[in-house]
Design a protein around this motif. Structure first.
Motif, short mmCIF file in Angstrom:
data_model
loop_
_atom_site.label_atom_id
_atom_site.label_comp_id
_atom_site.label_asym_id
_atom_site.label_seq_id
_atom_site.Cartn_x
_atom_site.Cartn_y
_atom_site.Cartn_z
N THR A 1 -33.48 -1.91 7.54
CA THR A 1 -33.16 -0.96 8.62
C THR A 1 -31.65 -0.68 8.72
OG1 THR A 1 -33.00 -2.71 10.30
CG2 THR A 1 -35.17 -1.69 9.97
N ALA B 1 -29.81 3.00 8.11
CA ALA B 1 -28.94 3.62 9.13
C ALA B 1 -27.56 3.92 8.54
CB ALA B 1 -28.81 2.70 10.34
N TRP C 1 -27.70 7.08 6.47
CA TRP C 1 -27.72 8.27 7.33
C TRP C 1 -26.31 8.68 7.76
CZ3 TRP C 1 -30.92 12.04 8.57
CH2 TRP C 1 -32.30 11.86 8.47
N HIS D 1 -30.57 5.48 13.94
CA HIS D 1 -31.64 4.91 13.12
C HIS D 1 -31.55 3.39 13.06
CE1 HIS D 1 -31.34 9.08 11.72
NE2 HIS D 1 -32.63 8.98 11.55
N TYR E 1 -34.31 12.40 5.27
CA TYR E 1 -34.06 11.19 4.49
C TYR E 1 -34.87 11.21 3.20
CZ TYR E 1 -32.66 6.58 3.24
OH TYR E 1 -32.09 5.54 2.56
#
Ligand code: DUC
Ligand code: ZN
Ligand code: ZN
Length: 472
Positions: free
Chosen positions: A84, A88, A91, A420, A453
Motif C-alpha cells: 500500500t 501511494a 501515485w 491512497h 493506476y
C-alpha cells in the motif's frame, strides 16, 4: 518497448531545458534537444509510445530517503505495508523509497534485515532500498555493519531518543560511528535528548497535561539542538559522516550550519510537515484531534518562525534533502491508543504520496526554485545514499524513472481525493496544490497516467546501494 517523451522541459539541479527523452525498456537511452529534428523524427516514427509533454516538466522520479512501512511502534505497526505504501508513493511521483529495516536490542541485525527483505520482496510497486536501524549497539551489531555495507545497506540509523526501545547512549553511538568511519557508511541520527524528554513527559502527565499538544511542549527545541550538537561532536571525534533526520527546530539547523561551515561531513534533512504544519494550527486542535499530527521530532510553534527558517536553510543547502519520514497510523484504534495520555500516541504522519506536490507548492510560493525542487526531492537523495546516477537524474544510462508534472494542473489533497495511503484520515486534508503529477514511469513502465493506476505489486526491485557520493 520504447517511449518517446516529446516537447517537455527536462528539469535537473542545473535548471530546465527543452528536450525530448527516449526510453528503451528499463533505461533512458537518449536526451536530445528538439532542434535535433532528424534524430527526433526518426525516433518518433519508430517509438512504440509517444507522450506529448508540451508545457509540462519532465523530472526524475522522486527518491524518498526516509519511510517506515510496517514500523513497530508503541504497541502497534505503521499502517502502510510495502504494497500500500509504495502504491501511494507511485501515485505521487515517488519511484524509489529507502525504508528502515529495524533491529531492537537483543536481536541479531542480519535476522532483522532478512525479515525486512521478506516484507518487501515481491510486494512493492516501485524500487526500494534499506537503511538499517541499530536499536542495540554491541560487538555483534558492530561487526554486522561491515557485512551489511557489502550487501548494499550503507547507512545506519541510531536514536538519541526513545530510551528502552531504540535508544543508544553516547558510548554506543561513539562505537557505531567508529565502525562507520572505518567502513565508509553513513550514520543517520534521530537527534533528540530522549532522557530529558522522558522526565518532561512524566512531569506533564503528573500535572494532568494529557492532550496531544503536550507532545510538542515536552520536546522543546533545546532537546533537538542539544542532541544535534552532541551528535556532531561525536562525529567530529570519530570522523564518521553524519546525516541528521527530520530536523524541525531552526536552532538545531543553525548548529548544523556551523559544523558544515567548518567543513565537517554533516548533512540535514527536513520533512514537509515541518515546512507547513505547526503546534498552534494542527497539534493544538480541540479534543483528541491533534493526535493526527503527533510525530517526532514534533511540530513546532509557528510563532517562533521555524517554517520560514527551514525554507531558508533549504535554499542555502544547509538542509540538503526533504524526505517524508512516512510513518502512518490510523486514527481509530492506533492514534486512539493515546486517548488520555499523549505519550502513548504512536508517533508518525503519512505523507509518502504528497511530498513532490507539497514541495512543488514551495516553488509556486517562491520558497525554492524549480531546479532546487528536483535537487532536494530526487537528485540529492540519490547521491547522498549511493544510488546516483541509476536514480535521481534524467540522463542516458539511468533508470527510466520519470515524472511528467503539469504546472497548470491542480491537486486537491484529502482522504476522499488524492489519498491512497492505508490510513483513515489525511494529515494534509484540504491542502491544494498548484501542480499535478500527470504521468509516472518506473523503470520504463508507465505506472500512473491521467489519474489511472497502471502499475502492479511486484514490479519494484531491491536496490543495492553504494557509499554516499557526498563524502570526501
Ligand atoms: N518519528 C516518528 O514520527 N515516527 C517514527 C519514528 C520517529 O523517529
Ligand atoms: Zn526518527
Ligand atoms: Zn523516521
Amino acid at each position: 518497448m520504447t517511449i518517446l517523451i516529446k516537447n517537455g522541459q527536462v528539469v535537473s539541479p542545473q535548471g530546465a531545458i527543452a528536450a525530448d527523452v527516449l526510453v528503451d525498456r528499463e533505461k533512458i537511452v537518449a536526451v536530445f534537444t528538439p532542434g535535433d529534428t532528424s534524430l527526433g523524427k526518426e525516433l518518433a516514427s519508430s517509438a512504440d509510445t509517444v507522450i506529448d509533454a508540451a508545457r509540462k516538466y519532465v523530472i526524475p522520479g522522486g527518491v524518498d530517503a526516509h519511510t517506515h512501512m510496517e514500523l513497530p511502534f508503541g504497541g502497534t505497526y505503521a499502517s502502510d505495508t510495502f504494497d500500500t505504501g509504495t502504491l501511494a508513493a507511485a501515485w505521487g511521483g515517488t519511484t524509489t523509497i529507502i525504508d528502515f529495516a529495524v533491529q531492537k536490542t537483543g536481536e541479531r541485525v542480519q535476522d532483522c534485515l532478512a525479515a525486512w527483505h521478506e516484507k518487501a520482496n515481491g510486494n512493492t510497486h516501485i524500487d526500494y532500498a534499506f537503511h538499517q536501524i541499530l536499536g542495540g549497539v554491541d560487538d555483534d551489531s558492530l561487526k554486522a555493519m561491515d557485512e551489511l555495507v557489502n550487501e548494499g545497506i550503507t547507512s545506519f540509523k541510531l536514536f538519541m531518543a526513545y530510551p528502552g526501545v531504540y535508544y543508544s547512549d553516547d558510548g554506543q553511538i561513539l562505537r557505531a560511528m567508529q565502525a562507520a568511519s572505518n567502513n565508509g557508511s553513513m550514520i543517520m541520527m534521530h537527534a533528540e535528548n530522549g532522557i530529558a524528554i522522558d522526565v518532561l513527559v512524566a512531569q506533564a502527565l503528573a500535572e494532568g497535561k494529557t492532550d496531544p499538544k503536550y507532545h510538542s511542549l515536552t520536546r522543546p527545541w533545546e532537546t533537538e539542538a542539544e542532541a544535534t550538537n552532541r551528535a556532531i561532536m561525536l562525529s567530529r571525534i570519530t570522523g564518521a559522516p553524519l546525516y541528521i533526520v527530520h530536523m524541525s527546530a531552526k536552532q538545531a539547523v543553525q548548529v548544523l550550519q556551523s559544523a558544515k561551515n567548518e567543513g565537517l561531513n554533516v548533512f540535514g534533512e527536513t520533512c514537509p510537515q515541518y515546512l507547513y504544519l505547526s503546534l498552534e494550527e494542527q497539534l493544538s486542535q480541540p479534543g483528541f484531534e491533534g493526535a493526527k499530527w503527533v510525530c517526532s521530532t514534533p511540530l513546532r510553534s509557528k510563532e517562533e518562525g521555524h517554517q520560514e527558517e527551514l525554507w531558508k536553510y533549504l535554499r542555502t543547502n544547509d538542509l540538503s534533502i526533504v524526505s517524508t519520514d512516512h510513518c502512518p497510523f490510523c486514527f481509530k484504534e492506533q492514534k486512539e491508543l493515546g486517548l488520555g495520555n499523549f505519550a502513548a500516541i504512536p508517533n508518525g504522519i503519512g505523507s509518502v504520496e504528497h511530498r513532490l506536490d507539497l514541495l512543488y507548492q514551495g516553488v509556486v510560493n517562491g520558497h525554492i526554485s524549480l531546479a532546487r525542487w528536483v535537487e532536494i526531492c530526487s537528485t540529492t537523495p540519490a547521491r547522498m545514499f549511493g544510488l546516483y546516477p541509476q536514480k535521481g537524474v534524467i540522463a542516458p544510462g539511468s533508470d527510466a524513472d520519470i515524472v511528467i508534472y503539469d504546472p497548470a494542473g491542480r491537486t486537491e489533497i484529502g482522504f476522499h481525493k488524492t489519498h491512497h495511503m492505508n490510513m483513515d484520515h489525511s494529515a494534509w486534508e484540504g491542502f491544494n496544490i498548484d501542480g499535478h503529477v500527470d504521468t509516472v514511469i518506473s523503470r520504463g513502465k508507465v505506472v500512473v497516467d491521467n489519474n489511472t493506476y497502471l502499475g502492479h505489486k511486484g514490479h519494484g526491485k531491491f536496490l543495492k546501494r553504494g557509499l554516499s557520493q557526498y563524502l570526501i
